[in-house]
Motif scaffolding. Structure first.
Motif, PDB file in Angstrom:
ATOM      1  N   GLY A   1      -3.557  15.865  12.399  1.00 30.85           N
ATOM      2  CA  GLY A   1      -4.119  14.510  12.847  1.00 30.85           C
ATOM      3  C   GLY A   1      -3.839  13.346  11.764  1.00 30.85           C
ATOM      4  N   VAL A   2      -3.356  13.593  10.436  1.00 35.05           N
ATOM      5  CA  VAL A   2      -3.214  12.638   9.373  1.00 35.05           C
ATOM      6  C   VAL A   2      -2.515  11.409   9.932  1.00 35.05           C
ATOM      7  CG1 VAL A   2      -1.739  13.868   7.985  1.00 35.05           C
ATOM      8  CG2 VAL A   2      -2.937  12.061   6.989  1.00 35.05           C
ATOM      9  N   GLN A   3      -1.305  11.792  10.505  1.00 36.96           N
ATOM     10  CA  GLN A   3      -0.097  10.942  10.732  1.00 36.96           C
ATOM     11  C   GLN A   3      -0.779   9.891  11.768  1.00 36.96           C
ATOM     12  OE1 GLN A   3       3.711  12.811  10.917  1.00 36.96           O
ATOM     13  NE2 GLN A   3       4.393  10.837   9.979  1.00 36.96           N
ATOM     14  N   ALA A   4      -1.274  10.617  12.890  1.00 37.13           N
ATOM     15  CA  ALA A   4      -1.660   9.730  14.030  1.00 37.13           C
ATOM     16  C   ALA A   4      -2.987   8.754  13.541  1.00 37.13           C
ATOM     17  CB  ALA A   4      -2.280  10.822  15.072  1.00 37.13           C
ATOM     18  N   LEU A   5      -3.643   9.371  12.844  1.00 37.93           N
ATOM     19  CA  LEU A   5      -4.672   8.618  12.147  1.00 37.93           C
ATOM     20  C   LEU A   5      -4.453   7.403  11.459  1.00 37.93           C
ATOM     21  CD1 LEU A   5      -8.005   8.524  12.588  1.00 37.93           C
ATOM     22  CD2 LEU A   5      -8.031  10.047  10.447  1.00 37.93           C
ATOM     23  N   LEU A   6      -3.432   7.672  10.450  1.00 35.12           N
ATOM     24  CA  LEU A   6      -2.910   6.385   9.700  1.00 35.12           C
ATOM     25  C   LEU A   6      -2.201   5.345  10.461  1.00 35.12           C
ATOM     26  CD1 LEU A   6      -1.418   8.466   6.727  1.00 35.12           C
ATOM     27  CD2 LEU A   6      -3.350   7.040   6.694  1.00 35.12           C
ATOM     28  N   THR A   7      -1.412   5.975  11.843  1.00 33.49           N
ATOM     29  CA  THR A   7      -0.723   5.035  12.414  1.00 33.49           C
ATOM     30  C   THR A   7      -1.665   4.187  13.428  1.00 33.49           C
ATOM     31  OG1 THR A   7       1.163   6.627  12.753  1.00 33.49           O
ATOM     32  CG2 THR A   7       0.996   4.971  14.477  1.00 33.49           C
TER      33      THR A   7
ATOM     34  N   ILE B   1       0.842  -1.253  -0.015  1.00 32.95           N
ATOM     35  CA  ILE B   1      -0.035   0.016  -0.209  1.00 32.95           C
ATOM     36  C   ILE B   1       0.739   1.018   0.056  1.00 32.95           C
ATOM     37  CG2 ILE B   1      -1.608   1.350   1.274  1.00 32.95           C
ATOM     38  CD1 ILE B   1      -2.337  -1.445   2.620  1.00 32.95           C
ATOM     39  N   THR B   2       0.946   1.983  -0.919  1.00 32.58           N
ATOM     40  CA  THR B   2       1.666   3.334  -1.080  1.00 32.58           C
ATOM     41  C   THR B   2       0.643   4.413  -0.776  1.00 32.58           C
ATOM     42  OG1 THR B   2       2.826   2.192  -2.951  1.00 32.58           O
ATOM     43  CG2 THR B   2       3.052   4.683  -2.767  1.00 32.58           C
ATOM     44  N   LEU B   3       1.356   5.417   0.113  1.00 32.88           N
ATOM     45  CA  LEU B   3       0.407   6.451   0.766  1.00 32.88           C
ATOM     46  C   LEU B   3       1.558   7.706   0.401  1.00 32.88           C
ATOM     47  CD1 LEU B   3      -1.015   4.987   3.801  1.00 32.88           C
ATOM     48  CD2 LEU B   3      -2.062   5.329   1.828  1.00 32.88           C
ATOM     49  N   VAL B   4       1.144   8.708  -0.014  1.00 37.95           N
ATOM     50  CA  VAL B   4       1.414  10.249  -0.031  1.00 37.95           C
ATOM     51  C   VAL B   4       0.562  10.906   0.868  1.00 37.95           C
ATOM     52  CG1 VAL B   4       2.355  12.092  -1.171  1.00 37.95           C
ATOM     53  CG2 VAL B   4       2.612   9.630  -2.093  1.00 37.95           C
ATOM     54  N   TYR B   5       0.924  11.681   1.765  1.00 33.18           N
ATOM     55  CA  TYR B   5       0.431  12.711   2.621  1.00 33.18           C
ATOM     56  C   TYR B   5       1.212  13.987   3.152  1.00 33.18           C
ATOM     57  CZ  TYR B   5       2.337  10.113   6.733  1.00 33.18           C
ATOM     58  OH  TYR B   5       3.134   9.471   7.374  1.00 33.18           O
TER      59      TYR B   5
END
Ligand code: NI
Length: 130
Positions: A59-65, A49-53
């Protein structure tokens, strides 16, 4: 197959460095089989799974983790690259039932703040004739 289509196939096979049309077609068939089989819910699949953000996005990093921590059995390994001042690239190696892998990929890709993401399914090739 229409001759014009064969001509384009041959041109593509040459451009990609295949020694014969047959080898090019065999690889195309394998790719389609891998994709087709990945659509079955219970089949074991492996992929990335490849993600760019934008990590400044709240909050995006915390949510992804958080999503990843809820599915440790699906995620074999992760790679994080700081692309520039704003953007992070994350590549997750995943393995598990097709339905579960697709579900977590969909959640990660749909997370607010993710600019681009996709699941790429691959195979050990065990089930495919060489
Ligand atoms: Ni980063």
């Amino acid at each position: 197959m229409p001759p014009a289509l064969v001509a384009q196939l041959d041109a593509m096979a040459r451009a990609k460095g295949y020694r014969s049309r047959s080898r090019a077609v065999a690889d195309m068939v394998r790719a389609q089989l891998v994709e087709h089989r990945a659509e079955r819910g219970n089949r074991q699949i492996v992929g990335t799974i490849t993600l760019v953000y934008d990590h400044h996005r709240r909050g995006v990093q915390a949510l992804l983790t958080d999503i990843q921590h809820h599915h440790p059995h699906l995620i074999i390994s992760t790679l994080h690259v700081h692309l520039d001042r704003h953007h992070c690239l994350e590549v997750l190696a995943v393995r598990g039932r097709a339905g579960e892998v697709k579900a977590i990929a969909d959640r990660l890709v749909a997370t607010r703040g993710v600019k681009h993401g996709r699941l790429s399914v691959t195979t050990t090739g065990r089930e495919l004739p060489a």
